[in-house]
Motif scaffolding. Structure first.
Motif, mmCIF file in Angstrom:
data_model
loop_
_atom_site.group_PDB
_atom_site.id
_atom_site.type_symbol
_atom_site.label_atom_id
_atom_site.label_comp_id
_atom_site.label_asym_id
_atom_site.label_seq_id
_atom_site.Cartn_x
_atom_site.Cartn_y
_atom_site.Cartn_z
ATOM 1 N N TYR A 15 -35.450 -15.659 -47.927
ATOM 2 C CA TYR A 15 -35.917 -14.332 -47.553
ATOM 3 C C TYR A 15 -35.625 -14.121 -46.071
ATOM 4 O O TYR A 15 -35.632 -15.072 -45.276
ATOM 5 C CB TYR A 15 -37.418 -14.174 -47.812
ATOM 6 C CG TYR A 15 -37.815 -14.430 -49.251
ATOM 7 C CD1 TYR A 15 -37.206 -13.752 -50.290
ATOM 8 C CD2 TYR A 15 -38.794 -15.354 -49.551
ATOM 9 C CE1 TYR A 15 -37.569 -13.996 -51.602
ATOM 10 C CE2 TYR A 15 -39.162 -15.600 -50.867
ATOM 11 C CZ TYR A 15 -38.549 -14.912 -51.889
ATOM 12 O OH TYR A 15 -38.902 -15.151 -53.177
ATOM 13 N N ILE A 37 -43.119 -8.947 -44.629
ATOM 14 C CA ILE A 37 -43.164 -7.978 -45.722
ATOM 15 C C ILE A 37 -42.108 -6.893 -45.550
ATOM 16 O O ILE A 37 -41.326 -6.633 -46.474
ATOM 17 C CB ILE A 37 -44.586 -7.388 -45.843
ATOM 18 C CG1 ILE A 37 -45.527 -8.486 -46.361
ATOM 19 C CG2 ILE A 37 -44.609 -6.161 -46.746
ATOM 20 C CD1 ILE A 37 -46.986 -8.128 -46.362
ATOM 21 N N ASN A 40 -38.322 -7.765 -45.897
ATOM 22 C CA ASN A 40 -37.888 -8.196 -47.224
ATOM 23 C C ASN A 40 -38.177 -7.189 -48.319
ATOM 24 O O ASN A 40 -38.108 -7.517 -49.501
ATOM 25 C CB ASN A 40 -38.532 -9.546 -47.539
ATOM 26 C CG ASN A 40 -37.933 -10.628 -46.683
ATOM 27 O OD1 ASN A 40 -36.827 -11.084 -46.942
ATOM 28 N ND2 ASN A 40 -38.625 -11.019 -45.623
ATOM 29 N N ASN A 41 -38.488 -5.961 -47.945
ATOM 30 C CA ASN A 41 -38.729 -4.898 -48.921
ATOM 31 C C ASN A 41 -39.738 -5.303 -49.985
ATOM 32 O O ASN A 41 -39.549 -5.068 -51.175
ATOM 33 C CB ASN A 41 -37.421 -4.446 -49.577
ATOM 34 C CG ASN A 41 -36.484 -3.821 -48.586
ATOM 35 O OD1 ASN A 41 -36.764 -2.755 -48.053
ATOM 36 N ND2 ASN A 41 -35.385 -4.498 -48.287
ATOM 37 N N LEU A 42 -40.823 -5.940 -49.550
ATOM 38 C CA LEU A 42 -41.885 -6.309 -50.467
ATOM 39 C C LEU A 42 -42.836 -5.124 -50.608
ATOM 40 O O LEU A 42 -43.007 -4.333 -49.685
ATOM 41 C CB LEU A 42 -42.639 -7.536 -49.956
ATOM 42 C CG LEU A 42 -41.785 -8.778 -49.704
ATOM 43 C CD1 LEU A 42 -42.649 -9.902 -49.165
ATOM 44 C CD2 LEU A 42 -41.064 -9.213 -50.963
ATOM 45 N N VAL A 44 -46.623 -3.805 -51.190
ATOM 46 C CA VAL A 44 -48.017 -4.212 -51.100
ATOM 47 C C VAL A 44 -48.866 -3.206 -51.863
ATOM 48 O O VAL A 44 -48.877 -2.014 -51.560
ATOM 49 C CB VAL A 44 -48.490 -4.279 -49.633
ATOM 50 C CG1 VAL A 44 -49.953 -4.690 -49.556
ATOM 51 C CG2 VAL A 44 -47.627 -5.243 -48.837
ATOM 52 N N VAL A 55 -48.868 -8.523 -53.572
ATOM 53 C CA VAL A 55 -47.593 -8.288 -52.896
ATOM 54 C C VAL A 55 -46.509 -8.617 -53.911
ATOM 55 O O VAL A 55 -46.480 -9.713 -54.463
ATOM 56 C CB VAL A 55 -47.434 -9.171 -51.634
ATOM 57 C CG1 VAL A 55 -46.074 -8.938 -50.987
ATOM 58 C CG2 VAL A 55 -48.550 -8.891 -50.639
ATOM 59 N N TYR A 56 -45.634 -7.646 -54.168
ATOM 60 C CA TYR A 56 -44.616 -7.798 -55.197
ATOM 61 C C TYR A 56 -43.221 -7.922 -54.607
ATOM 62 O O TYR A 56 -42.873 -7.236 -53.646
ATOM 63 C CB TYR A 56 -44.631 -6.587 -56.142
ATOM 64 C CG TYR A 56 -45.893 -6.489 -56.946
ATOM 65 C CD1 TYR A 56 -46.076 -7.264 -58.083
ATOM 66 C CD2 TYR A 56 -46.909 -5.634 -56.561
ATOM 67 C CE1 TYR A 56 -47.239 -7.179 -58.818
ATOM 68 C CE2 TYR A 56 -48.079 -5.532 -57.299
ATOM 69 C CZ TYR A 56 -48.233 -6.313 -58.427
ATOM 70 O OH TYR A 56 -49.388 -6.227 -59.160
ATOM 71 N N LEU A 57 -42.435 -8.776 -55.215
ATOM 72 C CA LEU A 57 -41.018 -8.933 -54.917
ATOM 73 C C LEU A 57 -40.288 -8.676 -56.224
ATOM 74 O O LEU A 57 -40.491 -9.407 -57.208
ATOM 75 C CB LEU A 57 -40.719 -10.355 -54.427
ATOM 76 C CG LEU A 57 -39.252 -10.745 -54.331
ATOM 77 C CD1 LEU A 57 -38.565 -9.959 -53.217
ATOM 78 C CD2 LEU A 57 -39.109 -12.237 -54.087
ATOM 79 N N ASP A 58 -39.504 -7.603 -56.280
ATOM 80 C CA ASP A 58 -38.749 -7.295 -57.493
ATOM 81 C C ASP A 58 -37.488 -8.142 -57.530
ATOM 82 O O ASP A 58 -36.755 -8.228 -56.534
ATOM 83 C CB ASP A 58 -38.382 -5.812 -57.536
ATOM 84 C CG ASP A 58 -39.594 -4.920 -57.700
ATOM 85 O OD1 ASP A 58 -40.600 -5.388 -58.261
ATOM 86 O OD2 ASP A 58 -39.537 -3.752 -57.264
ATOM 87 N N GLN A 77 -32.725 -10.444 -55.289
ATOM 88 C CA GLN A 77 -33.731 -9.408 -55.111
ATOM 89 C C GLN A 77 -33.205 -8.081 -55.632
ATOM 90 O O GLN A 77 -32.042 -7.741 -55.454
ATOM 91 C CB GLN A 77 -34.114 -9.269 -53.639
ATOM 92 C CG GLN A 77 -35.231 -8.276 -53.419
ATOM 93 C CD GLN A 77 -35.725 -8.245 -51.988
ATOM 94 O OE1 GLN A 77 -35.125 -8.828 -51.101
ATOM 95 N NE2 GLN A 77 -36.823 -7.565 -51.775
#
Length: 130
Positions: A15, A37, A40-42, A44, A55-58, A77
């Motif tokens: 990341y 966050i 990394n385009n997370l 919330v 907190v999501y990571l696609d 990602q």
């Protein structure tokens, strides 16, 4: 159609600007993974009181034409459309492979049982749960 279960292994240091840091809480110092966050385009998700809920990571998995080391897919990602459209082809191609997937026999009855880690909202280093 037969259900397949997959094991996914991610390298969290891939990341952007991620690192390992020792953080001192009130009772212990722990080695922690730090992932920015915004970098990394997370996403919330917050509770009604605006405290973090999740907190999501696609991610997207792409099948490999020639599987290696039992790995059948690579994992990258998945970015929001508006972010992806602003990137050049070179930037998109340079996005790191975060990990891989391989099929395995499941010993869990319910996938929800696999993750029971609490979401901890921390305002400052004085609020660390250790």
């Amino acid at each position: 159609m037969e259900k397949e279960n997959f094991g996914i292994k991610l390298n969290a240091l891939k990341y952007k600007n991620a690192g390992v840091a020792s953080l001192k809480g009130s009772t212990a110092t722990k080695k922690c993974l730090v992932i920015p966050i915004e970098d990394n385009n997370l996403f919330v998700s917050v509770n009604a009181d605006r405290t973090p809920k999740a907190v999501y990571l696609d991610l997207s998995a792409f099948a490999l034409r020639e599987p290696k080391y039992d790995q059948t897919h690579l994992v990258k990602q998945s970015l929001p459309k508006e972010v992806r459209e602003k990137m050049s082809k070179e930037e998109l191609d340079a996005m790191p492979i975060l990990g891989g997937m391989k099929a395995f026999e499941s010993v869990l009855n319910n996938a929800a049982d696999a993750c029971n880690a609490p979401i901890v909202g921390v305002g400052s280093v004085d609020d660390l749960p250790f």
